[in-house]
Design an enzyme around this catalytic site. Structure first.
Site, PDB file in Angstrom:
ATOM      1  N   HIS A  73       1.654   2.856  -4.433  1.00 23.83           N
ATOM      2  CA  HIS A  73       1.065   1.635  -4.973  1.00 23.83           C
ATOM      3  C   HIS A  73      -0.175   1.943  -5.805  1.00 23.83           C
ATOM      4  O   HIS A  73      -1.044   2.709  -5.385  1.00 23.83           O
ATOM      5  CB  HIS A  73       0.696   0.713  -3.810  1.00 23.83           C
ATOM      6  CG  HIS A  73       0.472  -0.704  -4.171  1.00 23.83           C
ATOM      7  ND1 HIS A  73       1.415  -1.485  -4.799  1.00 23.83           N
ATOM      8  CD2 HIS A  73      -0.607  -1.526  -3.985  1.00 23.83           C
ATOM      9  CE1 HIS A  73       0.953  -2.708  -4.964  1.00 23.83           C
ATOM     10  NE2 HIS A  73      -0.282  -2.752  -4.490  1.00 23.83           N
ATOM     11  N   SER A  98       0.440  -5.878  -8.619  1.00 26.95           N
ATOM     12  CA  SER A  98       0.406  -6.256  -7.210  1.00 26.95           C
ATOM     13  C   SER A  98       0.235  -7.774  -7.099  1.00 26.95           C
ATOM     14  O   SER A  98       1.056  -8.519  -7.626  1.00 26.95           O
ATOM     15  CB  SER A  98      -0.705  -5.485  -6.495  1.00 26.95           C
ATOM     16  OG  SER A  98      -0.555  -5.568  -5.090  1.00 26.95           O
ATOM     17  N   GLU A 116       5.560   2.652  -3.336  1.00 27.23           N
ATOM     18  CA  GLU A 116       4.567   1.623  -3.053  1.00 27.23           C
ATOM     19  C   GLU A 116       3.735   1.944  -1.798  1.00 27.23           C
ATOM     20  O   GLU A 116       2.868   2.788  -1.838  1.00 27.23           O
ATOM     21  CB  GLU A 116       5.248   0.253  -2.926  1.00 27.23           C
ATOM     22  CG  GLU A 116       5.935  -0.216  -4.208  1.00 27.23           C
ATOM     23  CD  GLU A 116       4.984  -0.680  -5.312  1.00 27.23           C
ATOM     24  OE1 GLU A 116       3.750  -0.635  -5.114  1.00 27.23           O
ATOM     25  OE2 GLU A 116       5.488  -1.080  -6.380  1.00 27.23           O
TER      26      GLU A 116
END
Length: 446
Positions: free
Chosen positions: A359, A184, A298
């Site tokens: 995510h 990330s 995500e």
């Protein structure tokens, strides 16, 4: 059985703990505490320890306030001033092992290097020394304030890499075989440093997991800081923000940002990032092999099996595609002259808890820590161990210097991407056209 383990390094004597075949040295300061006159200033190398340093527990974290009450990754906040610290996990008897330096995520505003999901025990089992780095966050790390060096968080990472260069051999690592990796915001930081002339020579390989072009325009950052100053009743300056503790600033940033994706982060036009990341990637780091990819969904969870949502993915209209997936072919195109190579992957396994390949849920697979705290809550009670074995093996092989066993990418149509965990497919399947090389117009802003 837990025993004491002592290392004598150039930084001084460090006392950690050994459990079985794994050695852990936690919370070692690599810089002076960024307080007082050192707050909002470039990091200062930590002096040599004059007494043995107790590295038996996690160090203080720059995160004082998490972004939300619950997060997918367990992200503990540890109080204290010495937030510029790192942890080393190494195999017993290690000599000249490759090194994985890990940068945690959290939107450049939060996140914790003390997460149990970042424990390097499985890497140690496979002959890799792991270093997890803490760095300044939010206003303290990424606010472009007048009279303050920009990109302080990135400068922290660079100093940590210098510490690794100078000290990691004492822990059994090879300073000439360093892979910089992150997820990330951490993955975006990897791309930023890969594009930076200031980072040259500090790492030899790179892996960006769910990263992207997360640079923030100075005007955007200044606008947010003006709003932040209004909320706090202080001018948006070094002097104005210095009147507030880190916890108060982080709390105010969290409350003010709302649904905005990126409010503070790396900025360009300084000595660290003199040009845009895309331009920097075309001219720097071309001798560094790069592995990068994203999860299928995500921040668009619960859509994996939905045909309409898959069409949206193909059209590049989701947040996932604009912020994350579109960046992968853009990076590959920027690096198309890189002799070292760029390899893409896509994580497709849908968590029964989140409803998609969302995510952060790929981290326990890459780290092979499916038994870590919080994993069952995110992945359900029976995440596929064979998928973790495959993904971890691929990352370990990359860190050891082996070329990934699928074709490198150029960012053009027909690129191969290794696909992990697509329902009904083998744990690791090579697919062509794994990423749409047509970048959505909205993605050009990122």
């Amino acid at each position: 059985m837990i025993t004491t383990d002592t290392v004598r390094a150039p930084a001084g004597t460090v006392v950690g703990r050994r459990v079985g075949r794994v050695r852990r040295f936690l919370g070692i300061p690599y810089a002076e505490a960024p307080i007082g006159a050192r707050r909002f200033a470039a990091p200062v190398r930590r002096g040599r320890f004059t007494e043995p340093y107790d590295a038996s527990r996690q160090g203080a974290t720059a995160q004082a306030v998490p972004l939300s009450a619950t997060t997918t990754i367990p992200e503990p906040s540890v109080p204290g001033d010495d937030v510029l610290n790192l942890s080393v996990v190494a195999p017993v008897g290690a000599e000249h092992c490759p090194v994985l330096v890990w940068i945690h995520g959290g939107g450049f505003l939060a996140g914790s290097p003390a997460s149990p999901w970042y424990d390097g025990r499985s890497f140690a089992r496979d002959g890799v020394v792991t270093v997890t780095v803490g760095y300044r966050l939010g206003v303290d790390g990424f606010a472009p304030l007048d009279g303050v060096p920009a990109n302080l968080g990135l400068r922290d990472m660079l100093l940590a890499l210098d510490w690794v260069r100078e000290n990691i051999a004492a822990f059994g690592g090879d300073p000439d075989r360093v892979t910089l990796a992150g997820q990330s915001a951490g993955g975006a930081a990897v791309l930023a440093l890969l594009s930076s002339p200031a980072a040259r020579g500090r790492f030899q390989r790179a892996a960006s997991i769910s990263g992207g072009f997360f640079e923030v325009a100075r005007d955007t950052a200044h606008s947010f800081l003006e709003r932040l100053g209004d909320r706090l009743g202080a001018p948006p300056t070094r002097e104005g923000f210095s009147g507030f503790g880190v916890d108060r600033l982080q709390e105010a940033v969290r409350d003010l940002r709302g649904e905005e994706a990126l409010v503070l982060g790396p900025v360009t036009d300084d000595d660290i990032l003199p040009v845009s990341l895309a331009e920097g990637l075309a001219g720097h780091g071309l001798d560094v092999p790069l592995l990068l990819g994203a999860t299928g969904d995500e921040f668009d969870g619960g859509v994996t099996a939905d045909a309409a949502a898959r069409s949206a993915r193909a059209a590049g209209t989701r947040v996932t595609d604009i912020l994350f997936r579109a960046a992968c072919p853009r990076v590959a195109r920027a690096r198309r002259k890189a002799a070292a190579g760029t390899w893409l992957y896509s994580f497709e396994w849908p968590s029964p808890t989140t409803g998609g390949a969302t995510h952060c849920i790929d981290i326990p697979f890459f780290y092979d820590v499916l038994d870590a705290p919080g994993v069952a809550a995110a992945l359900g009670p029976r995440p596929p161990r064979e998928l973790a074995a495959r993904m971890h093996a691929d990352l370990v092989g990359f860190v050891h210097g082996r070329q990934p066993p699928w074709a490198p990418a150029t960012g053009e149509p027909g690129d191969t991407a290794r696909e992990y965990g697509r329902p009904g497919a083998a744990p690791a399947t090579d697919t062509t056209g794994g990423y749409d090389p047509v970048v959505p117009a909205a993605a050009e802003a990122y």
